[in-house]
Enzyme design. Sequence first.
Site, PDB file in Angstrom:
ATOM      1  N   SER A   1     -22.344  44.674 -41.090  1.00  0.00           N
ATOM      2  CA  SER A   1     -22.309  44.124 -39.735  1.00  0.00           C
ATOM      3  C   SER A   1     -23.473  44.742 -38.950  1.00  0.00           C
ATOM      4  O   SER A   1     -23.961  45.822 -39.292  1.00  0.00           O
ATOM      5  CB  SER A   1     -21.004  44.480 -39.043  1.00  0.00           C
ATOM      6  OG  SER A   1     -21.066  45.837 -38.622  1.00  0.00           O
ATOM      7  N   LYS A   2     -23.845  44.050 -37.895  1.00  0.00           N
ATOM      8  CA  LYS A   2     -24.978  44.536 -37.095  1.00  0.00           C
ATOM      9  C   LYS A   2     -24.709  45.940 -36.577  1.00  0.00           C
ATOM     10  O   LYS A   2     -25.577  46.797 -36.577  1.00  0.00           O
ATOM     11  CB  LYS A   2     -25.220  43.597 -35.917  1.00  0.00           C
ATOM     12  CG  LYS A   2     -26.135  42.457 -36.287  1.00  0.00           C
ATOM     13  CD  LYS A   2     -26.866  41.955 -35.069  1.00  0.00           C
ATOM     14  CE  LYS A   2     -27.947  40.996 -35.508  1.00  0.00           C
ATOM     15  NZ  LYS A   2     -27.822  39.686 -34.941  1.00  0.00           N
ATOM     16  N   ARG A   3     -23.461  46.182 -36.132  1.00  0.00           N
ATOM     17  CA  ARG A   3     -23.160  47.475 -35.521  1.00  0.00           C
ATOM     18  C   ARG A   3     -23.236  48.601 -36.552  1.00  0.00           C
ATOM     19  O   ARG A   3     -23.842  49.632 -36.337  1.00  0.00           O
ATOM     20  CB  ARG A   3     -21.790  47.426 -34.851  1.00  0.00           C
ATOM     21  CG  ARG A   3     -21.693  48.424 -33.717  1.00  0.00           C
ATOM     22  CD  ARG A   3     -20.265  48.631 -33.305  1.00  0.00           C
ATOM     23  NE  ARG A   3     -19.437  48.941 -34.460  1.00  0.00           N
ATOM     24  CZ  ARG A   3     -18.121  48.803 -34.484  1.00  0.00           C
ATOM     25  NH1 ARG A   3     -17.509  48.330 -33.440  1.00  0.00           N
ATOM     26  NH2 ARG A   3     -17.429  49.124 -35.555  1.00  0.00           N
TER      27      ARG A   3
ATOM     28  N   ASN B   1     -24.845  48.642 -39.162  1.00  0.00           N
ATOM     29  CA  ASN B   1     -26.158  48.682 -39.787  1.00  0.00           C
ATOM     30  C   ASN B   1     -27.222  49.350 -38.924  1.00  0.00           C
ATOM     31  O   ASN B   1     -28.241  49.799 -39.420  1.00  0.00           O
ATOM     32  CB  ASN B   1     -26.574  47.233 -40.078  1.00  0.00           C
ATOM     33  CG  ASN B   1     -27.525  47.161 -41.240  1.00  0.00           C
ATOM     34  OD1 ASN B   1     -27.950  48.190 -41.736  1.00  0.00           O
ATOM     35  ND2 ASN B   1     -27.869  45.970 -41.641  1.00  0.00           N
ATOM     36  N   ALA B   2     -26.984  49.405 -37.628  1.00  0.00           N
ATOM     37  CA  ALA B   2     -28.077  49.812 -36.737  1.00  0.00           C
ATOM     38  C   ALA B   2     -28.381  51.309 -36.818  1.00  0.00           C
ATOM     39  O   ALA B   2     -27.496  52.136 -36.817  1.00  0.00           O
ATOM     40  CB  ALA B   2     -27.724  49.445 -35.310  1.00  0.00           C
TER      41      ALA B   2
END
Length: 329
Positions: A260-262, A264-265
Site C-alpha cells: 500500500s502507498k502508506r 511503502n513510503a
Amino acid sequence: MIVKTFSLLPSTFSLPSMTTTILSTTIGRFAPSPTGPLHLGSLVTALGSYLLARQGGGQWLLRIEDLDTPRVIPGVADDMLRTLEILGFQWDGEVLWQSRRGEVYAAALERLLDQGSAYPCGCSRAEIARIATAPHSGDEGPAYPGLCRNGLPSGKIARSVRVRVSDEPICFQDGLLGEICQDLAATGGDFVIKRADGLFAYQLAVVVDDAESGVNQVVRGADLLSSTPRQIHLQRLFGYTEPDYFHLPLVTDPDGTKLSKRDNAVSLAASRDLEREGHLLLFDSLHFLGQNPPLFLRDASCAEILSWAVAHFSLDAVPRMPGPFPLHS
Ligand code: GLU
C-alpha cells in the site's frame, strides 16, 4: 494468438561474476520520478544501483525524471534529494533534471524521423483499442495496428510520434534474471516516443540520457523489465552502446501483494523520522537484497552501513523473486 512472448523465466545462463563485469569505468545511476514520494522499492533500487556501481569503483549518477509534468508532485523531487542525503548516498556530478532537457530530446527525435525510423501518428488510444482485435497483456496495451505506418491516412492529423519496431525479438542478458526476450511487434507494436500531449516519452528520454551521461550499468526494479527491450531497440537505432542491465526484485507486502502507498513510503513527508531510523531502513534494505550485514551494523551510521555494503556486496545473494520488506530485521 500469442501476443506476448516476453518471459520472466531465467534461461540456463550462468551469472556473470562481479570481477569480469564490473570495471572501474562503471557508470551507474538512480533515476526516480517525482510523481510520488520515495518508497521502499525505490530505496532498494537506490541502494542496489549504488552498491553495484561503487563496488567496481564506479560512478553513481542521479537523474530526476520529472518529464511527465502533469504527474509531477511539487516538492517531491527536493524531498527525494533530502532523503537520499540523510541516508548517506553521495552522487557524482550535478543532478540531471529531465524537465530541462527538451531540446536534447527534440534533436534525438528529429534524428529518428530523418532516418525514417519514426513517423507521425494520428491515432488516438480509443481508436487503437477499438481496432485491435488481438488479446493483450502487460502494460503496453493492444499492439498498435500500424494505421499511420506508411504515412498519415487522409483526414488524420498528427498527434504523436511512433518508432517502428521489427518482428525480430529483442534479447538481452539481465545480470540477475538471465536471458530476456521480447517480440516488440507482437507486444506493443510501434511505440510512442512523443506523446499526443507534446511530452517526450519516458522510453526516449531514458535512452538519450543514459547514453549522454555515459551510463553503462542500469540497475532498477523488475517493474521496468518490459521497458528494457524497447529501450534497447532505441539504443540500436541511435547506434548507442547497450548498458548492462540488472532488474532487482520488487518489494511486496507480507502476503505477496503490492504494497500500500502508506506502508511503502520512505519519504520524510510520510512522517518517518529518517534522521533516527534511516540507518535501520538501510540495514533492512540490505537484508532484502539478500546481503548479510553483521548485527553490530544495526547501530552504525548510514555512512558506515553503506561503506560496509560496498565492500561486501554479493550479486549472487540477491533474490530473483519479489518478496516482502524485512522491517527491522
Ligand atoms: N523513473 C523511473 C521510475 O522511477 C525509473 C527509470 C529507470 O530507472 O530507467 O520508476
